[in-house]
Design an enzyme around this catalytic site. Structure first.
Site, PDB file in Angstrom:
ATOM      1  N   SER A   1       0.839  -1.203   0.000  1.00  0.00           N
ATOM      2  CA  SER A   1       0.000   0.000   0.000  1.00  0.00           C
ATOM      3  C   SER A   1       0.869   1.245   0.000  1.00  0.00           C
ATOM      4  O   SER A   1       1.654   1.467   0.937  1.00  0.00           O
ATOM      5  CB  SER A   1      -0.901   0.020   1.232  1.00  0.00           C
ATOM      6  OG  SER A   1      -1.455   1.315   1.373  1.00  0.00           O
TER       7      SER A   1
ATOM      8  N   HIS B   1      -1.379  -1.247  -4.125  1.00  0.00           N
ATOM      9  CA  HIS B   1      -2.635  -0.894  -3.456  1.00  0.00           C
ATOM     10  C   HIS B   1      -2.675   0.621  -3.226  1.00  0.00           C
ATOM     11  O   HIS B   1      -1.733   1.203  -2.697  1.00  0.00           O
ATOM     12  CB  HIS B   1      -2.698  -1.651  -2.131  1.00  0.00           C
ATOM     13  CG  HIS B   1      -3.986  -1.550  -1.401  1.00  0.00           C
ATOM     14  ND1 HIS B   1      -5.090  -2.305  -1.726  1.00  0.00           N
ATOM     15  CD2 HIS B   1      -4.351  -0.789  -0.336  1.00  0.00           C
ATOM     16  CE1 HIS B   1      -6.085  -2.027  -0.887  1.00  0.00           C
ATOM     17  NE2 HIS B   1      -5.664  -1.097  -0.035  1.00  0.00           N
TER      18      HIS B   1
ATOM     19  N   ASP C   1      -4.938   3.635  -1.574  1.00  0.00           N
ATOM     20  CA  ASP C   1      -6.005   3.925  -0.615  1.00  0.00           C
ATOM     21  C   ASP C   1      -6.526   5.337  -0.785  1.00  0.00           C
ATOM     22  O   ASP C   1      -5.792   6.310  -0.574  1.00  0.00           O
ATOM     23  CB  ASP C   1      -5.465   3.779   0.812  1.00  0.00           C
ATOM     24  CG  ASP C   1      -5.210   2.329   1.191  1.00  0.00           C
ATOM     25  OD1 ASP C   1      -6.146   1.522   1.108  1.00  0.00           O
ATOM     26  OD2 ASP C   1      -4.069   2.012   1.579  1.00  0.00           O
TER      27      ASP C   1
ATOM     28  N   MET D   1      -9.134   8.107   0.584  1.00  0.00           N
ATOM     29  CA  MET D   1      -9.949   8.421   1.774  1.00  0.00           C
ATOM     30  C   MET D   1     -10.519   9.826   1.656  1.00  0.00           C
ATOM     31  O   MET D   1      -9.789  10.754   1.279  1.00  0.00           O
ATOM     32  CB  MET D   1      -9.086   8.355   3.032  1.00  0.00           C
ATOM     33  CG  MET D   1      -8.367   7.032   3.203  1.00  0.00           C
ATOM     34  SD  MET D   1      -7.336   7.077   4.665  1.00  0.00           S
ATOM     35  CE  MET D   1      -6.578   5.450   4.579  1.00  0.00           C
TER      36      MET D   1
ATOM     37  N   HIS E   1      -8.594   1.151  -3.573  1.00  0.00           N
ATOM     38  CA  HIS E   1      -9.496   0.894  -2.444  1.00  0.00           C
ATOM     39  C   HIS E   1     -10.152   2.216  -2.060  1.00  0.00           C
ATOM     40  O   HIS E   1      -9.499   3.112  -1.526  1.00  0.00           O
ATOM     41  CB  HIS E   1      -8.645   0.318  -1.286  1.00  0.00           C
ATOM     42  CG  HIS E   1      -9.390   0.097  -0.013  1.00  0.00           C
ATOM     43  ND1 HIS E   1      -8.731  -0.147   1.181  1.00  0.00           N
ATOM     44  CD2 HIS E   1     -10.717   0.059   0.281  1.00  0.00           C
ATOM     45  CE1 HIS E   1      -9.623  -0.316   2.145  1.00  0.00           C
ATOM     46  NE2 HIS E   1     -10.836  -0.183   1.623  1.00  0.00           N
TER      47      HIS E   1
ATOM     48  N   MET F   1     -12.285   4.422   0.119  1.00  0.00           N
ATOM     49  CA  MET F   1     -12.914   4.634   1.422  1.00  0.00           C
ATOM     50  C   MET F   1     -13.631   5.980   1.359  1.00  0.00           C
ATOM     51  O   MET F   1     -13.236   6.957   2.005  1.00  0.00           O
ATOM     52  CB  MET F   1     -11.841   4.589   2.519  1.00  0.00           C
ATOM     53  CG  MET F   1     -11.351   3.177   2.789  1.00  0.00           C
ATOM     54  SD  MET F   1      -9.747   3.114   3.601  1.00  0.00           S
ATOM     55  CE  MET F   1      -8.695   3.179   2.163  1.00  0.00           C
TER      56      MET F   1
ATOM     57  N   MET G   1     -11.410  -5.968   5.819  1.00  0.00           N
ATOM     58  CA  MET G   1     -10.613  -5.020   6.603  1.00  0.00           C
ATOM     59  C   MET G   1     -10.231  -5.684   7.919  1.00  0.00           C
ATOM     60  O   MET G   1     -11.098  -6.080   8.696  1.00  0.00           O
ATOM     61  CB  MET G   1     -11.414  -3.743   6.908  1.00  0.00           C
ATOM     62  CG  MET G   1     -11.578  -2.749   5.776  1.00  0.00           C
ATOM     63  SD  MET G   1     -10.058  -2.137   4.983  1.00  0.00           S
ATOM     64  CE  MET G   1      -9.011  -1.674   6.363  1.00  0.00           C
TER      65      MET G   1
ATOM     66  N   GLY H   1      -2.895   3.721   8.308  1.00  0.00           N
ATOM     67  CA  GLY H   1      -1.949   2.614   8.259  1.00  0.00           C
ATOM     68  C   GLY H   1      -1.373   2.383   9.650  1.00  0.00           C
ATOM     69  O   GLY H   1      -1.599   3.171  10.573  1.00  0.00           O
ATOM     70  N   GLY H   2      -0.645   1.301   9.788  1.00  0.00           N
ATOM     71  CA  GLY H   2       0.106   1.051  11.017  1.00  0.00           C
ATOM     72  C   GLY H   2      -0.710   0.664  12.231  1.00  0.00           C
ATOM     73  O   GLY H   2      -0.231   0.785  13.357  1.00  0.00           O
TER      74      GLY H   2
ATOM     75  N   ASP I   1      -6.598  -6.620   4.455  1.00  0.00           N
ATOM     76  CA  ASP I   1      -5.990  -5.288   4.459  1.00  0.00           C
ATOM     77  C   ASP I   1      -5.925  -4.726   5.879  1.00  0.00           C
ATOM     78  O   ASP I   1      -6.969  -4.450   6.486  1.00  0.00           O
ATOM     79  CB  ASP I   1      -6.838  -4.370   3.553  1.00  0.00           C
ATOM     80  CG  ASP I   1      -6.238  -2.986   3.378  1.00  0.00           C
ATOM     81  OD1 ASP I   1      -5.132  -2.740   3.880  1.00  0.00           O
ATOM     82  OD2 ASP I   1      -6.903  -2.148   2.722  1.00  0.00           O
TER      83      ASP I   1
HETATM   84  C1  DX5 Z   1      -6.238   1.372   5.947  1.00  0.00           C
HETATM   85  C2  DX5 Z   1      -5.873   1.062   4.525  1.00  0.00           C
HETATM   86  C3  DX5 Z   1      -4.763   0.106   4.377  1.00  0.00           C
HETATM   87  C4  DX5 Z   1      -3.438   0.567   4.950  1.00  0.00           C
HETATM   88  C5  DX5 Z   1      -2.735  -0.645   5.457  1.00  0.00           C
HETATM   89  O1  DX5 Z   1      -7.435   2.039   5.991  1.00  0.00           O
HETATM   90  O2  DX5 Z   1      -6.987   0.510   3.824  1.00  0.00           O
HETATM   91  O3  DX5 Z   1      -4.586  -0.294   3.013  1.00  0.00           O
HETATM   92  O4  DX5 Z   1      -2.631   1.226   4.013  1.00  0.00           O
HETATM   93  O5  DX5 Z   1      -1.635  -0.254   6.182  1.00  0.00           O
HETATM   94  P1  DX5 Z   1      -0.877  -1.218   7.193  1.00  0.00           P
HETATM   95  O6  DX5 Z   1      -0.403  -2.416   6.390  1.00  0.00           O
HETATM   96  O7  DX5 Z   1       0.223  -0.384   7.698  1.00  0.00           O
HETATM   97  O8  DX5 Z   1      -1.857  -1.655   8.260  1.00  0.00           O
HETATM   98 ZN    ZN Z   2      -6.568  -0.352   1.750  1.00  0.00          ZN
END
Ligand code: DX5
Ligand code: ZN
Length: 231
Positions: A22, A47, A49, A51, A80, A82, A151, A158-159, A189
């Site tokens: 991602s 990937h 993301d 948002m 993806h 969101m 999810m 992330g993280g 994910d």
């Molecule tokens: C979170 C995203 C993920 C994110 C994953 O809302 O959809 O794709 O980037 O990050 P990690 O692998 O750090 O959890």
């Molecule tokens: Zn994602």
């Protein structure tokens, strides 16, 4: 089995799952460099993301960054969304470079219509489920979709720490997909890393998204390789 046999077995086993790093965790000041690293790595998809600050409590990036990623990427872009009411922007995401588009079950009032619109654009159609949304809610759409994204954290950042109930959902989805859509991509994910990837694949996941576990590693191509061919 000797060492080469073990390696061959692990290679064949690994061929069954895809790795989708991602770029939410990439260095945006050096996006071209990071995407070129992914091009040369064992990553299968990239990937992306998106948002909107409404569906999730964070804003990531939009069309210009998607197009910039597309300019350099040699691998499919797994987008993806969101965002609420994604129908408004599906064509823009396709034009911006999306190969697959995943929308959230919780964000689509007319999910069947949205899925058909994604497919008409020529993209792989995915549906994402938040951690609290049961797999059973897909019962009347499962045959129409190419991918389900489970999810394994609450979307937005992330993280975060992996939610263990994901394994139960993977089991439920595997049963549903075996019966009704055996070619389904089953994507997980959030919070994926070397410590859980083998269990996730063994439970049925075949696309694994990884943000922080890749981009915070000192050797990023090696981190990707370790996810593709776990010890
Ligand atoms: C979170 C995203 C993920 C994110 C994953 O809302 O959809 O794709 O980037 O990050 P990690 O692998 O750090 O959890
Ligand atoms: Zn994602």
């Amino acid at each position: 089995m000797d060492v080469s046999g073990v390696r061959l077995f692990s290679y064949i086993w690994a061929m069954n799952h895809l790795i989708a790093p991602s770029i939410l965790a990439a260095d945006f000041g050096n996006l071209q460099r990071d995407i070129e690293m992914l091009n040369k790595s064992e990553a299968d998809w990239i990937h992306v993301d998106i948002m909107d600050g409404v569906f999730v409590p964070n804003i990531s990036y939009g069309f210009p960054v998607l197009s910039a990623a597309k300019k350099h990427a040699k691998k499919p872009l797994d987008v993806h969304l969101m965002i609420i009411d994604p129908d408004r922007y599906l064509k823009e995401f396709k034009d911006g470079g999306a190969d697959g588009i995943t929308v959230h079950f919780e964000a689509c009032t007319h999910l069947h219509r949205t899925v058909q619109a994604i497919k008409e654009l020529g993209c792989r159609a995915g549906v994402a489920l938040n951690p609290h949304t049961p797999v059973a809610f897909l019962d009347d759409i499962i045959e129409d979709i190419d991918l389900v994204l489970i999810m394994s954290v609450n979307p937005g950042f992330g993280g975060q720490r992996f939610i263990n109930n994901t394994y139960k959902k993977l089991n439920d989805l595997k049963v549903l997909s075996n019966r009704r859509n055996p070619g389904l991509f089953i994507e997980v994910d959030g919070g994926v890393g070397e410590e859980n990837i083998r269990n996730l694949v063994n439970t049925g996941a075949n696309v694994l998204v990884a943000g922080n576990s890749v981009f915070s590693a000192a050797d990023q191509p090696l981190a990707i390789k370790n996810l593709k061919y776990p010890a």
